[in-house]
Write a protein that holds these residues in place. Structure first.
Motif, mmCIF file in Angstrom:
data_model
loop_
_atom_site.group_PDB
_atom_site.id
_atom_site.type_symbol
_atom_site.label_atom_id
_atom_site.label_comp_id
_atom_site.label_asym_id
_atom_site.label_seq_id
_atom_site.Cartn_x
_atom_site.Cartn_y
_atom_site.Cartn_z
ATOM 1 N N GLN A 4 -54.964 -8.847 -79.458
ATOM 2 C CA GLN A 4 -54.100 -9.965 -79.851
ATOM 3 C C GLN A 4 -54.185 -11.073 -78.810
ATOM 4 O O GLN A 4 -54.444 -10.803 -77.637
ATOM 5 C CB GLN A 4 -52.645 -9.496 -79.977
ATOM 6 C CG GLN A 4 -52.446 -8.422 -81.021
ATOM 7 C CD GLN A 4 -51.043 -7.837 -80.975
ATOM 8 O OE1 GLN A 4 -50.299 -8.038 -80.017
ATOM 9 N NE2 GLN A 4 -50.673 -7.103 -82.003
ATOM 10 N N ASP A 6 -42.437 -7.751 -78.410
ATOM 11 C CA ASP A 6 -43.622 -6.902 -78.572
ATOM 12 C C ASP A 6 -44.681 -7.199 -77.506
ATOM 13 O O ASP A 6 -45.157 -6.269 -76.841
ATOM 14 C CB ASP A 6 -44.197 -7.057 -79.976
ATOM 15 C CG ASP A 6 -45.461 -6.247 -80.169
ATOM 16 O OD1 ASP A 6 -45.385 -5.003 -80.142
ATOM 17 O OD2 ASP A 6 -46.541 -6.843 -80.344
ATOM 18 N N PRO A 7 -45.069 -8.469 -77.280
ATOM 19 C CA PRO A 7 -46.033 -8.719 -76.204
ATOM 20 C C PRO A 7 -45.487 -8.401 -74.816
ATOM 21 O O PRO A 7 -46.244 -8.045 -73.908
ATOM 22 C CB PRO A 7 -46.373 -10.210 -76.345
ATOM 23 C CG PRO A 7 -45.271 -10.797 -77.149
ATOM 24 C CD PRO A 7 -44.779 -9.705 -78.043
ATOM 25 N N LYS A 49 -45.951 -4.552 -74.518
ATOM 26 C CA LYS A 49 -47.366 -4.216 -74.359
ATOM 27 C C LYS A 49 -47.871 -4.605 -72.974
ATOM 28 O O LYS A 49 -48.664 -3.879 -72.357
ATOM 29 C CB LYS A 49 -48.192 -4.906 -75.442
ATOM 30 C CG LYS A 49 -47.987 -4.298 -76.822
ATOM 31 C CD LYS A 49 -48.696 -5.079 -77.912
ATOM 32 C CE LYS A 49 -48.530 -4.379 -79.257
ATOM 33 N NZ LYS A 49 -49.035 -5.194 -80.379
ATOM 34 N N THR A 50 -47.402 -5.723 -72.471
ATOM 35 C CA THR A 50 -47.809 -6.175 -71.134
ATOM 36 C C THR A 50 -47.287 -5.241 -70.054
ATOM 37 O O THR A 50 -48.019 -4.863 -69.130
ATOM 38 C CB THR A 50 -47.309 -7.606 -70.877
ATOM 39 O OG1 THR A 50 -47.921 -8.492 -71.812
ATOM 40 C CG2 THR A 50 -47.641 -8.061 -69.466
ATOM 41 N N TYR A 77 -55.203 -8.488 -71.394
ATOM 42 C CA TYR A 77 -54.273 -8.308 -72.514
ATOM 43 C C TYR A 77 -55.015 -8.304 -73.846
ATOM 44 O O TYR A 77 -54.777 -7.442 -74.708
ATOM 45 C CB TYR A 77 -53.209 -9.410 -72.500
ATOM 46 C CG TYR A 77 -52.175 -9.234 -73.588
ATOM 47 C CD1 TYR A 77 -51.053 -8.438 -73.383
ATOM 48 C CD2 TYR A 77 -52.314 -9.855 -74.829
ATOM 49 C CE1 TYR A 77 -50.100 -8.260 -74.387
ATOM 50 C CE2 TYR A 77 -51.369 -9.684 -75.837
ATOM 51 C CZ TYR A 77 -50.265 -8.892 -75.604
ATOM 52 O OH TYR A 77 -49.332 -8.716 -76.595
ATOM 53 N N ALA A 111 -38.707 -4.988 -78.939
ATOM 54 C CA ALA A 111 -40.054 -4.767 -79.463
ATOM 55 C C ALA A 111 -40.085 -4.769 -80.978
ATOM 56 O O ALA A 111 -41.140 -4.955 -81.589
ATOM 57 C CB ALA A 111 -40.615 -3.457 -78.927
ATOM 58 N N GLY A 169 -45.462 -12.680 -73.344
ATOM 59 C CA GLY A 169 -46.084 -11.589 -72.611
ATOM 60 C C GLY A 169 -46.283 -11.964 -71.161
ATOM 61 O O GLY A 169 -46.160 -11.122 -70.259
ATOM 62 N N LYS A 203 -46.448 -2.075 -70.264
ATOM 63 C CA LYS A 203 -47.160 -0.788 -70.297
ATOM 64 C C LYS A 203 -48.577 -0.934 -69.736
ATOM 65 O O LYS A 203 -49.053 -0.077 -68.979
ATOM 66 C CB LYS A 203 -47.183 -0.252 -71.731
ATOM 67 C CG LYS A 203 -45.821 0.275 -72.180
ATOM 68 C CD LYS A 203 -45.884 0.961 -73.523
ATOM 69 C CE LYS A 203 -45.805 -0.005 -74.669
ATOM 70 N NZ LYS A 203 -45.686 0.673 -75.987
ATOM 71 N N LEU A 204 -49.237 -2.023 -70.095
ATOM 72 C CA LEU A 204 -50.603 -2.259 -69.626
ATOM 73 C C LEU A 204 -50.661 -2.325 -68.105
ATOM 74 O O LEU A 204 -51.526 -1.700 -67.469
ATOM 75 C CB LEU A 204 -51.136 -3.564 -70.234
ATOM 76 C CG LEU A 204 -52.484 -4.077 -69.714
ATOM 77 C CD1 LEU A 204 -53.601 -3.090 -70.035
ATOM 78 C CD2 LEU A 204 -52.792 -5.460 -70.314
ATOM 79 N N THR A 220 -55.147 -5.152 -76.412
ATOM 80 C CA THR A 220 -54.321 -5.226 -77.627
ATOM 81 C C THR A 220 -55.025 -5.807 -78.843
ATOM 82 O O THR A 220 -54.571 -5.613 -79.974
ATOM 83 C CB THR A 220 -53.061 -6.073 -77.360
ATOM 84 O OG1 THR A 220 -53.455 -7.440 -77.140
ATOM 85 C CG2 THR A 220 -52.297 -5.567 -76.146
ATOM 86 N N ASP A 263 -36.327 0.070 -76.676
ATOM 87 C CA ASP A 263 -36.378 -1.026 -77.638
ATOM 88 C C ASP A 263 -34.985 -1.219 -78.220
ATOM 89 O O ASP A 263 -34.461 -0.347 -78.913
ATOM 90 C CB ASP A 263 -37.387 -0.675 -78.745
ATOM 91 C CG ASP A 263 -37.412 -1.678 -79.894
ATOM 92 O OD1 ASP A 263 -36.834 -2.780 -79.730
ATOM 93 O OD2 ASP A 263 -37.996 -1.361 -80.943
#
Length: 378
Positions: A298, A38-39, A42-43, A292, A29, A304, A45-46, A296, A68
């Motif tokens: 983004q 990083d993506p 985030k994915t 996503y 990350a 991701g 966790k989402l 985010t 990480d």
């Protein structure tokens, strides 16, 4: 900085009286591979949050234990050991890079815990290991997709200019292994270093080699954009093929107008809005993109998307197995048939822990600074 994250609602709520099902992850990350990791983080966790909002799995909450590694393969292995020995995870989704994945594989294989990697190297799943799967396409599959297109266009002799980085060398080797199956020969074979800023000498050699009908550039990062600009500057009119390693808008921006007409294989996520209405991946890609980007702020990326497919595959396997036993999850993963993801449609088998064929790639062409679906050759 290294950190541990837990995703999901409070695990002490009355709705979730049962012990959580723990899924582990180690991604990059932060560090040099953060644009990949990083993506992914985030994915993951989402979608663990999404699972818990829908009631978790098997009536139990899902806990994501995420570390990480900062791009350090040695740290990745240390975290893998922690996930097994301390966190007691039942499955693993992660491994941003091939190096980190290969460092972690022995830990999960020895523990008998299914590991779905998010890295690209073919050595992750060839030879097949009992507990290891992966979601990204391999460079071998990309080579096959490109050569299918070349063969359909009657191309029989090509020039190749490859990066000397790990990705470039690996894809070049994979292409050389399979190219003969398509009746195509490499008649000019050049390379460039990661810090080279001018590839015109190598491209001139290819340009002046008799019989070259197209050029293939196995590469990643800024090198392919330089190749593409130099290609245009030299006035080479032959078809130029790039790899899936440049399947992002940043490549088009770096290459500028010279990118016009470049062809490459890429997953459906890049052209979700251009997919046919009856394409089975269209609604899946649209849902992921919407979720996503809302969460985010983004844009989605293929990277991701690898995380999305990884967590969905594991969740489906747990539900199918009706168990959180790692061995039963592994067996259910291997029995996966026709899972429609954002990267492709997966069908695993005892001898295939990738589950994707060349049809999971779309052949794209760059037109007017954007992706277009390449019409099949006739």
């Amino acid at each position: 900085m290294l950190a541990t994250f837990v995703a999901g609602p409070a695990l002490t709520s009355a709705a979730f009286a049962a012990d959580p099902i723990k899924i582990g992850s180690v991604v990059s990350a932060t560090g040099p591979a953060a644009f990949l990791g990083d993506p992914e983080a985030k994915t993951l966790k989402l979608y663990v949050d999404e699972l818990n909002k829908k009631g978790g799995l098997l009536g139990r909450p899902v806990e994501l234990v995420l570390y990480d590694d900062g791009g350090d393969a040695n740290k990745a292995r240390t975290f893998a050991t922690r996930l097994v020995e301390d966190d007691k995870v039942v499955a693993m989704v992660g491994g941003t890079s091939t190096g980190a994945t290969m460092a972690m594989i022995p830990v999960f294989e020895e523990a008998g815990i299914p590991f779905v990697s998010l890295a690209g190297g073919i050595e992750i799943i060839e030879p097949v290991r009992a507990f290891v799967f992966k979601t990204p396409h391999t460079d071998k599959t990309a080579c096959q997709k490109i050569f299918e297109d070349m063969k359909a266009r009657g191309i029989t002799k090509i020039g190749m200019i490859s990066g000397t980085d790990g990705f470039g060398k690996s894809m070049r080797n994979q292409c050389l292994k399979v190219i003969g199956q398509y009746g195509i020969a490499v008649v000019a074979d050049e390379n460039y270093g990661a810090t080279d800023s001018d590839m015109t000498p190598q491209l001139n050699k290819i340009k002046n080699t008799a019989g070259v009908e197209a050029v293939l550039n196995p590469g990643f990062g800024q090198g392919p954009a330089i190749v593409t600009r130099n290609y245009a500057q030299l006035g080479i009119k032959l078809p130029l093929y790039q790899s899936h390693g440049v399947a992002s808008k940043s490549f088009i921006e770096l290459a500028g107008p010279a990118a016009e007409g470049v062809r490459l294989p890429a997953p459906a996520i890049l052209i979700g809005d251009k997919l046919a209405a009856n394409d089975p991946q269209k609604p899946v890609v649209a849902e992921y993109k919407t979720s996503y980007e809302k969460a985010t702020g983004q844009p989605v990326s293929t990277f991701g998307g690898y995380g999305y497919d990884g967590i969905q595959l594991v969740a489906r396997a747990i539900e199918s197995a009706k168990s959180s036993d790692p061995k039963k999850i592994r067996d259910a993963l291997e029995a996966t048939k026709g899972y429609v993801g954002v990267t492709g449609i997966y069908t695993f088998a005892p001898a295939d822990h990738l589950g994707l064929g060349t049809d999971s790639f779309r052949m794209l062409v760059i037109r007017n600074g954007d992706w277009a679906i390449e019409a099949p050759a006739r």
